[in-house]
Design a protein around this motif. Structure first.
Motif, mmCIF file in Angstrom:
data_model
loop_
_atom_site.group_PDB
_atom_site.id
_atom_site.type_symbol
_atom_site.label_atom_id
_atom_site.label_comp_id
_atom_site.label_asym_id
_atom_site.label_seq_id
_atom_site.Cartn_x
_atom_site.Cartn_y
_atom_site.Cartn_z
ATOM 1 N N ILE A 193 0.841 -1.195 0.000
ATOM 2 C CA ILE A 193 0.000 0.000 0.000
ATOM 3 C C ILE A 193 0.880 1.250 0.000
ATOM 4 N N TYR A 194 0.569 2.207 -0.859
ATOM 5 C CA TYR A 194 1.211 3.514 -0.740
ATOM 6 C C TYR A 194 0.124 4.567 -0.597
ATOM 7 N N SER A 195 0.376 5.532 0.291
ATOM 8 C CA SER A 195 -0.630 6.538 0.639
ATOM 9 C C SER A 195 -0.041 7.918 0.445
ATOM 10 N N ARG A 229 -3.990 3.921 -1.267
ATOM 11 C CA ARG A 229 -5.047 4.158 -0.274
ATOM 12 C C ARG A 229 -4.748 5.458 0.436
ATOM 13 N N TYR A 230 -5.687 6.399 0.405
ATOM 14 C CA TYR A 230 -5.462 7.683 1.064
ATOM 15 C C TYR A 230 -6.779 8.188 1.627
ATOM 16 N N ILE A 231 -6.864 8.158 2.961
ATOM 17 C CA ILE A 231 -8.099 8.582 3.629
ATOM 18 C C ILE A 231 -8.083 10.086 3.863
ATOM 19 N N GLY A 232 -6.876 10.640 4.032
ATOM 20 C CA GLY A 232 -6.785 12.074 4.351
ATOM 21 C C GLY A 232 -6.908 12.300 5.845
ATOM 22 N N SER A 233 -6.762 11.231 6.594
ATOM 23 C CA SER A 233 -6.782 11.272 8.051
ATOM 24 C C SER A 233 -5.536 10.465 8.437
ATOM 25 N N MET A 234 -4.471 11.160 8.812
ATOM 26 C CA MET A 234 -3.191 10.467 8.945
ATOM 27 C C MET A 234 -3.238 9.326 9.944
ATOM 28 N N VAL A 235 -3.992 9.521 11.024
ATOM 29 C CA VAL A 235 -4.067 8.444 12.022
ATOM 30 C C VAL A 235 -4.563 7.163 11.355
ATOM 31 N N SER A 236 -5.603 7.283 10.531
ATOM 32 C CA SER A 236 -6.161 6.090 9.880
ATOM 33 C C SER A 236 -5.190 5.543 8.837
ATOM 34 N N ASP A 237 -4.609 6.442 8.041
ATOM 35 C CA ASP A 237 -3.702 5.982 6.983
ATOM 36 C C ASP A 237 -2.466 5.296 7.558
ATOM 37 N N VAL A 238 -1.878 5.889 8.591
ATOM 38 C CA VAL A 238 -0.648 5.293 9.129
ATOM 39 C C VAL A 238 -0.979 4.051 9.967
ATOM 40 N N HIS A 239 -2.107 4.082 10.656
ATOM 41 C CA HIS A 239 -2.516 2.896 11.430
ATOM 42 C C HIS A 239 -2.646 1.678 10.500
ATOM 43 N N LYS A 244 -0.679 -3.420 8.257
ATOM 44 C CA LYS A 244 -0.635 -4.232 7.024
ATOM 45 C C LYS A 244 0.676 -4.112 6.261
ATOM 46 N N GLY A 245 1.456 -3.100 6.581
ATOM 47 C CA GLY A 245 2.653 -2.810 5.786
ATOM 48 C C GLY A 245 2.297 -1.812 4.701
ATOM 49 N N GLY A 246 3.142 -0.811 4.525
ATOM 50 C CA GLY A 246 2.855 0.214 3.517
ATOM 51 C C GLY A 246 3.691 1.449 3.777
ATOM 52 N N ILE A 247 3.467 2.453 2.952
ATOM 53 C CA ILE A 247 4.212 3.712 3.090
ATOM 54 C C ILE A 247 3.222 4.863 2.992
ATOM 55 N N PHE A 248 3.419 5.873 3.845
ATOM 56 C CA PHE A 248 2.591 7.076 3.847
ATOM 57 C C PHE A 248 3.517 8.256 3.604
ATOM 58 N N MET A 249 3.075 9.163 2.710
ATOM 59 C CA MET A 249 3.930 10.316 2.398
ATOM 60 C C MET A 249 3.118 11.603 2.449
ATOM 61 N N TYR A 250 3.645 12.601 3.133
ATOM 62 C CA TYR A 250 3.108 13.959 2.954
ATOM 63 C C TYR A 250 4.305 14.845 2.617
ATOM 64 N N PRO A 251 4.635 14.887 1.312
ATOM 65 C CA PRO A 251 5.843 15.609 0.887
ATOM 66 C C PRO A 251 5.644 17.119 0.914
ATOM 67 N N GLY A 252 6.763 17.845 0.833
ATOM 68 C CA GLY A 252 6.683 19.270 0.594
ATOM 69 C C GLY A 252 6.208 19.509 -0.837
ATOM 70 N N THR A 253 5.647 20.682 -1.091
ATOM 71 C CA THR A 253 5.200 21.030 -2.440
ATOM 72 C C THR A 253 5.903 22.329 -2.847
ATOM 73 N N ILE A 254 5.687 22.722 -4.089
ATOM 74 C CA ILE A 254 6.328 23.970 -4.557
ATOM 75 C C ILE A 254 5.879 25.135 -3.667
ATOM 76 N N ASP A 255 4.577 25.182 -3.381
ATOM 77 C CA ASP A 255 4.049 26.281 -2.559
ATOM 78 C C ASP A 255 4.405 26.135 -1.094
ATOM 79 N N LYS A 256 4.407 24.879 -0.621
ATOM 80 C CA LYS A 256 4.654 24.627 0.812
ATOM 81 C C LYS A 256 5.793 23.616 0.948
ATOM 82 N N PRO A 257 7.037 24.087 0.875
ATOM 83 C CA PRO A 257 8.178 23.163 0.875
ATOM 84 C C PRO A 257 8.265 22.300 2.133
#
Ligand code: AHM
Length: 321
Positions: A193-195, A229-239, A244-257
């Protein structure tokens, strides 16, 4: 014989206090659609976001139980612009301070999607017997003694980590107690899973885009196919990814590094939990837990998950892949 004869029981007391506040918040979360507690409180919080009524309620519950308990010298909350030091005789002699996000994923309240509370507990560095100081709240995440989260979902769970392990407790509503349901949680070293928020794809840095693209191209020959899979609720996504195994990412963006997530309230607790469970958490360059905070509400890009998946992502950051 007690495993730690020198222990005062303050940490257990603090975790019990957090469990009590969680039960109270759980009751309100469950009836959010029924009473006039659903919706906006009309205020804007320190992060310039709309404050929902339940955020306000959850914040006051956690501040209240920790203030009245005997284990916590002060708190920092995502909802408050500054730390709150409980300057009284009992609190000044308490060993710990707590940093928390009382209700994470709050934009999901209105649509009945799982939300959560996240907390990290630090031993004070200031002198015992005196009020807690700002330094107590600006410690690197590797100084946490415990961290955890509560997920208000199809069932309500409290998951917390100490250096001895990660354990999950499910709330038995019939007796009002958290019962051990997931002992010794280990994050599988490889998941499927990648989120990530795909809507921001073109805003991400090249290594992140390349890794996401690689996730999409996985097939039977290289451990895939992966599922997004991306719920937009980090607790649920990371839980979910923790179990189950997976990776969650909230990267920097051009506007919000520096991305959106807060180092102290959201990232450090999860980084502590995932590492104890065998996983990895970074900001793309360094271990999250090694970042020395300079401000209470600072944000950081955040990458967290199964060890091998994080290693593959790291290869892209280093330009090796
Ligand atoms: P919140 O502080 O409004 O609760 O937002 C935090 C949440 C995280 O739980 C989640 O991972 C992230 O915001 C989702 O943000 P986005 O909608 O930008 O993908």
């Amino acid at each position: 014989m007690r495993a730690f004869p020198q222990a005062t029981g303050q940490l257990s007391g603090l975790l019990r206090d957090i469990g009590l506040a969680a039960k109270r918040v759980n009751v309100e979360v469950n009836k959010a659609g029924l009473v006039d507690i659903l919706g906006d409180a009309g205020d804007i919080n320190i992060q310039d976001e709309e404050v929902k009524k339940l955020d306000v309620y959850a914040n006051s519950q956690f501040v209240g139980v920790l203030r009245h308990g005997i284990s916590c010298a002060g708190i920092g909350s995502e909802e408050l612009d500054d730390i709150v030091v409980f300057d009284d005789e009992v609190s000044n002699n308490s060993k710990y301070v707590c940093l928390f996000d009382p209700l994470d994923g709050s934009s999901n309240i209105d649509v009945n999607v799982s939300i959560g509370t996240i907390f990290g507990i630090y031993r004070r560095v200031s002198e015992s017997g005196k009020p807690a100081t700002r330094e107590d709240f600006l410690q690197a995440g590797n100084r946490q003694v415990a961290a955890g989260y509560i997920i208000y979902g199809s069932s309500t769970m409290l998951v917390y980590a100490t250096r001895r392990g990660v354990n999950g407790f499910t709330l038995d509503q019939s007796i009002g107690e958290f019962c051990l349901s997931n002992p010794n949680i280990q994050c599988p070293p490889l998941g499927k899973i990648y989120s990530v928020n795909h809507g921001n794809f073109f805003q991400y840095q090249e290594p992140v885009k390349k890794y996401i693209t690689a996730c999409q191209k996985k097939d039977k020959t290289n451990g895939g196919p992966y599922t997004q899979r991306y719920i937009g609720s980090m607790v649920s996504d990371v839980h979910r990814n923790l179990i189950k195994g997976g990776i969650f990412m909230y990267p920097g963006t051009i506007d919000k590094p520096n991305g959106k997530l807060r180092l102290q309230y959201e990232c450090n607790p999860f980084a502590f939990i995932i590492e104890i469970a065998g996983g990895v958490a970074t900001d793309g360059k360094q271990r999250i837990l090694d970042i020395k905070p300079t401000a209470l509400h600072q944000r950081t890009p955040f990458f967290i998950g199964s060890k091998s998946m994080m290693e593959e992502l790291d290869g892209y950051w280093k330009g090796e892949a």
